[in-house]
Design a protein around this motif. Structure first.
Motif, PDB file in Angstrom:
ATOM      1  N   LEU A  57      -3.771   7.452  15.993  1.00 39.12           N
ATOM      2  CA  LEU A  57      -2.382   7.872  15.770  1.00 39.12           C
ATOM      3  C   LEU A  57      -1.798   7.194  14.531  1.00 39.12           C
ATOM      4  N   ASP A  58      -2.189   5.935  14.289  1.00 37.49           N
ATOM      5  CA  ASP A  58      -1.749   5.254  13.070  1.00 37.49           C
ATOM      6  C   ASP A  58      -2.221   6.002  11.827  1.00 37.49           C
ATOM      7  N   ARG A  59      -3.471   6.478  11.815  1.00 40.17           N
ATOM      8  CA  ARG A  59      -3.992   7.217  10.656  1.00 40.17           C
ATOM      9  C   ARG A  59      -3.191   8.494  10.425  1.00 40.17           C
ATOM     10  N   ILE A  60      -2.825   9.175  11.521  1.00 39.42           N
ATOM     11  CA  ILE A  60      -2.024  10.402  11.393  1.00 39.42           C
ATOM     12  C   ILE A  60      -0.648  10.080  10.819  1.00 39.42           C
ATOM     13  N   GLY A 104       3.039   9.874   5.746  1.00 46.52           N
ATOM     14  CA  GLY A 104       3.939   9.025   4.975  1.00 46.52           C
ATOM     15  C   GLY A 104       4.939   8.226   5.781  1.00 46.52           C
ATOM     16  N   ALA A 105       4.744   8.121   7.079  1.00 43.30           N
ATOM     17  CA  ALA A 105       5.666   7.323   7.896  1.00 43.30           C
ATOM     18  C   ALA A 105       5.482   5.844   7.568  1.00 43.30           C
ATOM     19  N   PRO A 106       6.570   5.083   7.563  1.00 48.95           N
ATOM     20  CA  PRO A 106       6.454   3.657   7.247  1.00 48.95           C
ATOM     21  C   PRO A 106       5.869   2.864   8.429  1.00 48.95           C
ATOM     22  N   ALA A 107       4.902   2.004   8.132  1.00 45.97           N
ATOM     23  CA  ALA A 107       4.303   1.131   9.154  1.00 45.97           C
ATOM     24  C   ALA A 107       5.199  -0.093   9.331  1.00 45.97           C
ATOM     25  N   PRO A 108       5.087  -0.841  10.381  1.00 44.96           N
ATOM     26  CA  PRO A 108       4.135  -0.696  11.487  1.00 44.96           C
ATOM     27  C   PRO A 108       4.609   0.355  12.492  1.00 44.96           C
TER      28      PRO A 108
END
Length: 101
Positions: free
Chosen positions: A62-65, A70-74
């Motif tokens: 899900l993090d890769r998606i 372009g969503a900001p991590a974390p």
């Protein structure tokens, strides 16, 4: 995806899958309809679909998606939502590619 549905019913019966990805580089216009073309790269792959069970692997996928869009991590995922989410991994067995310039 959701934990139930036609796609998962089919995968549970037959895990063999095919996928396709492409990168459209340019549309080549022409004065005639059949003269149009494109510059592109494409890949077709074959493999097996695996329903991911590990919460760690689900989160990583899900993090890769999220990164792709372009969503900001974390990122954080509520446990109840993660439990309702099915992640499908494709173990790739073969790939072919094509390029048109």
């Amino acid at each position: 995806c959701a934990r139930e549905g036609r796609k998962l019913d089919i995968i549970r019966r037959n895990d063999r899958v095919c996928f396709e990805m492409y990168l459209l580089r340019e549309i080549k216009q022409s004065p005639t309809a059949c003269g149009w073309g494109a510059r592109y790269e494409s890949v077709i792959g074959f493999g097996r679909a695996v329903l991911v069970k590990s919460p760690y692997e689900k989160r990583a996928a899900l993090d890769r998606i999220m990164e792709h869009y372009g969503a900001p991590a974390p990122f954080s995922y509520a446990d109840d939502i993660l439990a309702k989410t099915e992640v499908i991994r494709i173990d790739i067995e073969s790939v072919t590619g094509k390029r048109r310039d």
